[in-house]
Scaffold this active site. Structure first.
Site, PDB file in Angstrom:
ATOM      1  N   HIS A 116      -0.593   3.396  10.142  1.00  0.00           N
ATOM      2  CA  HIS A 116       0.784   3.864  10.747  1.00  0.00           C
ATOM      3  C   HIS A 116       1.096   5.080  10.037  1.00  0.00           C
ATOM      4  O   HIS A 116       0.511   5.280   8.813  1.00  0.00           O
ATOM      5  CB  HIS A 116       1.834   2.758  10.480  1.00  0.00           C
ATOM      6  CG  HIS A 116       2.162   2.552   9.096  1.00  0.00           C
ATOM      7  ND1 HIS A 116       1.721   1.523   8.374  1.00  0.00           N
ATOM      8  CD2 HIS A 116       3.215   2.888   8.424  1.00  0.00           C
ATOM      9  CE1 HIS A 116       1.989   1.556   7.142  1.00  0.00           C
ATOM     10  NE2 HIS A 116       3.090   2.483   6.914  1.00  0.00           N
ATOM     11  N   HIS A 152       0.862  11.574   6.408  1.00  0.00           N
ATOM     12  CA  HIS A 152      -0.421  11.053   5.934  1.00  0.00           C
ATOM     13  C   HIS A 152      -0.437   9.583   6.402  1.00  0.00           C
ATOM     14  O   HIS A 152       0.390   9.118   6.810  1.00  0.00           O
ATOM     15  CB  HIS A 152      -0.461  11.153   4.561  1.00  0.00           C
ATOM     16  CG  HIS A 152       0.364  10.147   3.740  1.00  0.00           C
ATOM     17  ND1 HIS A 152       1.731  10.551   3.553  1.00  0.00           N
ATOM     18  CD2 HIS A 152       0.083   8.978   3.368  1.00  0.00           C
ATOM     19  CE1 HIS A 152       2.294   9.444   2.710  1.00  0.00           C
ATOM     20  NE2 HIS A 152       1.379   8.415   2.807  1.00  0.00           N
TER      21      HIS A 152
HETATM   22  P1  ATP Z   1       9.526   7.170  -1.219  1.00  0.00           P
HETATM   23  O1  ATP Z   1       8.765   5.845  -1.989  1.00  0.00           O
HETATM   24  O2  ATP Z   1      10.297   8.126  -2.102  1.00  0.00           O
HETATM   25  O3  ATP Z   1      10.213   7.145   0.108  1.00  0.00           O
HETATM   26  P2  ATP Z   1       6.749   7.674  -0.255  1.00  0.00           P
HETATM   27  O4  ATP Z   1       6.905   6.039  -0.102  1.00  0.00           O
HETATM   28  O5  ATP Z   1       6.130   8.334   0.297  1.00  0.00           O
HETATM   29  O6  ATP Z   1       8.164   8.150  -0.975  1.00  0.00           O
HETATM   30  P3  ATP Z   1       5.254   6.361  -2.482  1.00  0.00           P
HETATM   31  O7  ATP Z   1       6.227   5.304  -2.846  1.00  0.00           O
HETATM   32  O8  ATP Z   1       4.443   6.759  -3.741  1.00  0.00           O
HETATM   33  O9  ATP Z   1       5.933   7.427  -1.735  1.00  0.00           O
HETATM   34  O10 ATP Z   1       4.120   5.976  -1.500  1.00  0.00           O
HETATM   35  C1  ATP Z   1       2.844   6.492  -1.261  1.00  0.00           C
HETATM   36  C2  ATP Z   1       2.142   5.998  -0.059  1.00  0.00           C
HETATM   37  O11 ATP Z   1       1.798   4.534  -0.286  1.00  0.00           O
HETATM   38  C3  ATP Z   1       3.145   5.825   1.133  1.00  0.00           C
HETATM   39  O12 ATP Z   1       2.396   6.023   2.446  1.00  0.00           O
HETATM   40  C4  ATP Z   1       3.686   4.499   0.969  1.00  0.00           C
HETATM   41  O13 ATP Z   1       4.193   4.141   2.441  1.00  0.00           O
HETATM   42  C5  ATP Z   1       2.757   3.744   0.420  1.00  0.00           C
HETATM   43  N1  ATP Z   1       2.990   2.373  -0.275  1.00  0.00           N
HETATM   44  C6  ATP Z   1       3.899   2.608  -1.141  1.00  0.00           C
HETATM   45  N2  ATP Z   1       4.011   1.395  -1.760  1.00  0.00           N
HETATM   46  C7  ATP Z   1       3.314   0.656  -1.110  1.00  0.00           C
HETATM   47  C8  ATP Z   1       2.693  -0.756  -1.359  1.00  0.00           C
HETATM   48  N3  ATP Z   1       3.502  -1.630  -2.202  1.00  0.00           N
HETATM   49  N4  ATP Z   1       1.839  -1.342  -0.412  1.00  0.00           N
HETATM   50  C9  ATP Z   1       1.514  -0.522   0.591  1.00  0.00           C
HETATM   51  N5  ATP Z   1       1.696   0.815   0.595  1.00  0.00           N
HETATM   52  C10 ATP Z   1       2.434   1.430  -0.350  1.00  0.00           C
END
Ligand code: ATP
Ligand code: MG
Length: 186
Positions: free
Chosen positions: A129, A44
């Site tokens: 990205h 995504h």
């Molecule tokens: P994991 O954290 O287990 O690696 P993930 O990053 O895919 O998995 P989430 O951390 O719930 O899952 O994030 C969901 C989406 O939001 C992802 O696209 C992630 O890159 C983005 N994201 C997470 N934290 C932030 C943040 N603090 N600021 C901006 N985008 C974020």
């Protein structure tokens, strides 16, 4: 039951990115064992991360997102180039570039809606990205070889017809995303 949901707004790119992911992973998976590859159904583009959100704020947020102006269905998008955060030699995230004229305006409209729904402004600039792999928690990998020749490379071209609000549940095996609400393009 949890009183909060971890939320983000995104565009699914599974259809477009599954092929490129598979090709990259086949070539590099065994050479870079420190990477965890994204599940194809989880591919995504994040428009806005909301994080932990009280359940009672979810419905008003959905109502507000329904009023966001959207591009026409079948909006063209290209996956091109890519890179690593924070840098290729010590990569924690490997991503493919996402190019679409409608992307920045949609992200701005979503941001405005989220602020109207009571969230503080996102400080970080929008950097479209598509994450395809991450280093294991607390680690990094040397992805310089992987990224060689990626600049200007066209991975796929296709179209998008909706964005969605997702709930993310973090698990040791990887995150579980579920669609809270879909917002079809015009
Ligand atoms: P994991 O954290 O287990 O690696 P993930 O990053 O895919 O998995 P989430 O951390 O719930 O899952 O994030 C969901 C989406 O939001 C992802 O696209 C992630 O890159 C983005 N994201 C997470 N934290 C932030 C943040 N603090 N600021 C901006 N985008 C974020
Ligand atoms: Mg995360």
């Amino acid at each position: 039951m949890s009183g909060e949901w971890r939320l983000f707004v995104a565009v699914s790119l599974e259809a477009l990115a599954a092929g490129p992911l598979e090709a990259i992973r086949t070539e590099w998976g065994s050479r870079l064992p420190g990477l965890r590859w994204v599940e194809r159904s989880n591919l995504h583009l994040t428009l806005r991360f909301l994080g932990e959100t009280a359940r009672e704020r979810v419905e008003p947020l959905v109502r507000r997102l329904e009023r966001v102006e959207r591009p026409a269905a079948g909006a063209p998008v290209r996956l091109a180039g890519g890179g690593a955060f924070p840098q290729p030699a010590r990569a924690r995230v490997i991503w493919l570039g996402v190019e679409a004229e409608w992307l920045a305006p949609l992200a701005r409209a979503v941001e405005a809606a989220i602020r109207e729904a009571g969230w503080p402004a996102e400080e970080r600039p929008f950097q479209p990205h598509l994450t395809v792999a991450r280093a294991r928690r607390g680690e990094s990998v040397d992805a310089a070889g992987l990224l060689e020749g990626w600049q200007g490379r066209l991975w796929a071209a296709g179209s998008v017809s909706e964005f969605a609000l997702y709930r993310s549940q973090l698990r040791p095996a990887g995150p579980l995303y579920t669609v809270v609400a879909r917002f079809p393009f015009r």
